[in-house]
Structures are given as C-alpha cells and as structure tokens.
Design a protein around this motif. Structure first.
Motif, short mmCIF file in Angstrom:
data_model
loop_
_atom_site.label_atom_id
_atom_site.label_comp_id
_atom_site.label_asym_id
_atom_site.label_seq_id
_atom_site.Cartn_x
_atom_site.Cartn_y
_atom_site.Cartn_z
N LEU A 170 0.81 -1.11 0.19
CA LEU A 170 0.01 -0.14 0.08
C LEU A 170 0.76 1.18 -0.09
O LEU A 170 0.44 2.44 -0.17
N GLN A 227 0.59 1.90 -3.92
CA GLN A 227 -0.96 2.43 -4.25
C GLN A 227 -1.92 1.72 -3.60
O GLN A 227 -1.63 0.65 -2.99
N PRO A 228 -2.88 2.33 -3.54
CA PRO A 228 -4.27 1.44 -3.01
C PRO A 228 -4.71 0.25 -3.71
O PRO A 228 -4.54 0.23 -4.84
N ALA A 241 -6.30 1.91 1.47
CA ALA A 241 -4.73 2.67 1.34
C ALA A 241 -4.29 2.84 2.67
O ALA A 241 -5.07 2.73 3.98
N THR A 242 -2.87 2.93 2.84
CA THR A 242 -2.30 3.32 4.10
C THR A 242 -2.43 4.71 4.83
O THR A 242 -2.78 5.46 4.13
#
Length: 224
Positions: free
Chosen positions: A32, A35-36, A93-94
């Motif tokens: 993540l 990218q998501p 996502a992070t």
C-alpha cells in the motif's frame, strides 16, 4: 554450554511490542506504499513477485490481517470497486500512522536480531535420537530438497533480476534466503559426511534410576 551462552546464541534484544505483528501485515503495508489495493490484488501481486516465499499468503489470513490493520488505524478503506460481474471489492490505502509504523517496524527488524525458533533447529537438537544411520539418511533427504530449492530459486532470480526485468533491490529478500539455504546445505552435507566417516561420535545413552547417563561414544557406525 553455560546457560548465559545459550541465551546469547538463541535471542537478541527485545523489540517493541506492536499492535499488529503478523509478518503478512508488513507485506500489506509495503504494497500500500505503492498504491491503494484490494486484498485480491494484494495476494496476486505478492505471488507474481515471488513474495509468497517470504510471507505465508492465503485468503483467510490476508483478510484477517487487513481487518486488524483497519481496526488499529494503519490502513483505511478508500473506495469500493467492481470488476465485471465479480463481487464488489473494498480498496484500501495506508494512513499516516500506518506509514510511520511500517517504517519503524522495518528499521527494528533490520537492526535487532530476534529468536525465531525454526523447526529444523528444534529437530537438530535431538538428532542423536535417530541413531547414526537414520540421522544421515534424514539429513541426506533434506539436502536433496535444499539443493532443488536452491536451483529453482536461482532460476527465478535469473529470469527476474538477471534478465533486467526486476531491479535487484525488489528481490533482495530472495537473495538473502538463497544464501541462508546454501549455508544450511553446506552444513547439512558436512554433518552427513562426519556421521558416515565416524568423526561425529554417537554416545551410548541409557536411563538409570539416577537419571540419563551416557557411556563411551561410538564412531558413528556403532563401534566403540
């Protein structure tokens, strides 16, 4: 061997306790950073990059890990996507907290050796229970598996890093594992040779009323 010496060999400094410590969580956080992704894409990407040799990847454990990371605020859902007629998939996502934990976690793991208690080491500690012939046979079979694994891994590295398709840094953990397997194979073959030529002695162990005792060792072939 003194107890303090055993402790020194078997462990290291204690690391900070994390709310999520599953190594698979490290892989999820790492993906993540790019990218998501939704969990199915995470699993596919790990397998495509041969990361499943470093992380145990299966659907159940992956979804449980994702849920734990969401619960502690390290990642968050950002959208729900649908691919054709397939069920909707949540994309994650992070978070800033997750990114911070990821960086600190990697830094600690690289700096501080910890006891990991591998199963092979546990079995080696009782190698004597098999007797010389069976111990040599068991180790010889393991050596065969290791040699095959090393050959297959070299092929993977040649097809990825060697061909220029993947930067070496992206496969560095495979290289590290390869060196560890090569060292283990060298030790295993050396131990087999020592058992068979008698240089690794085999004490005669018996249980008495006073406890376990051992007498003059054999030469590895049953001769005293």
């Amino acid at each position: 061997m003194p107890y303090s010496r055993i402790r020194l060999l078997g462990g290291g400094e204690q690391m900070a306790k994390r709310k999520v410590s599953n190594p698979l969580a490290l892989a999820v956080l790492g993906l993540l950073q790019e990218q998501p992704m939704h969990p199915y894409e995470m699993a596919s990407t790990l397998r495509e990059r041969h990361k499943d040799s470093s992380f145990k990847v299966n659907s159940g454990s992956l979804y449980d890990t994702v849920e734990a990371l969401v619960r502690h605020g390290w990642i968050e859902p950002v959208e729900t996507a649908r691919d054709g007629r397939r069920p909707e998939r949540t994309v994650y996502a992070t978070t800033e907290l997750g990114h911070s934990e990821f960086i600190q976690w990697i830094d600690e793991l690289l700096r501080v050796p910890v006891a990991e208690y591998p199963k092979f080491m546990a079995a080696v500690s009782y190698l004597g229970a098999l007797g010389p012939a069976r111990a040599a046979e068991a180790l010889a079979e393991r050596a065969g598996h290791l040699a095959q694994r090393i050959e297959e891994t070299n092929t993977v590295l040649a097809d990825t890093v060697g061909s220029g398709a993947v930067p070496r840094l992206f496969m560095i953990e495979v290289e590290c594992a390869l060196h560890a397997w090569e060292a283990e194979l060298a030790w295993t073959r050396q131990t087999i040779a020592e058992i068979r030529d008698g240089s690794l002695s085999w004490p005669q162990v018996e249980r008495t009323e006073q406890g376990w005792t051992w007498s003059a060792p054999t030469d590895g072939k049953g001769n005293t």
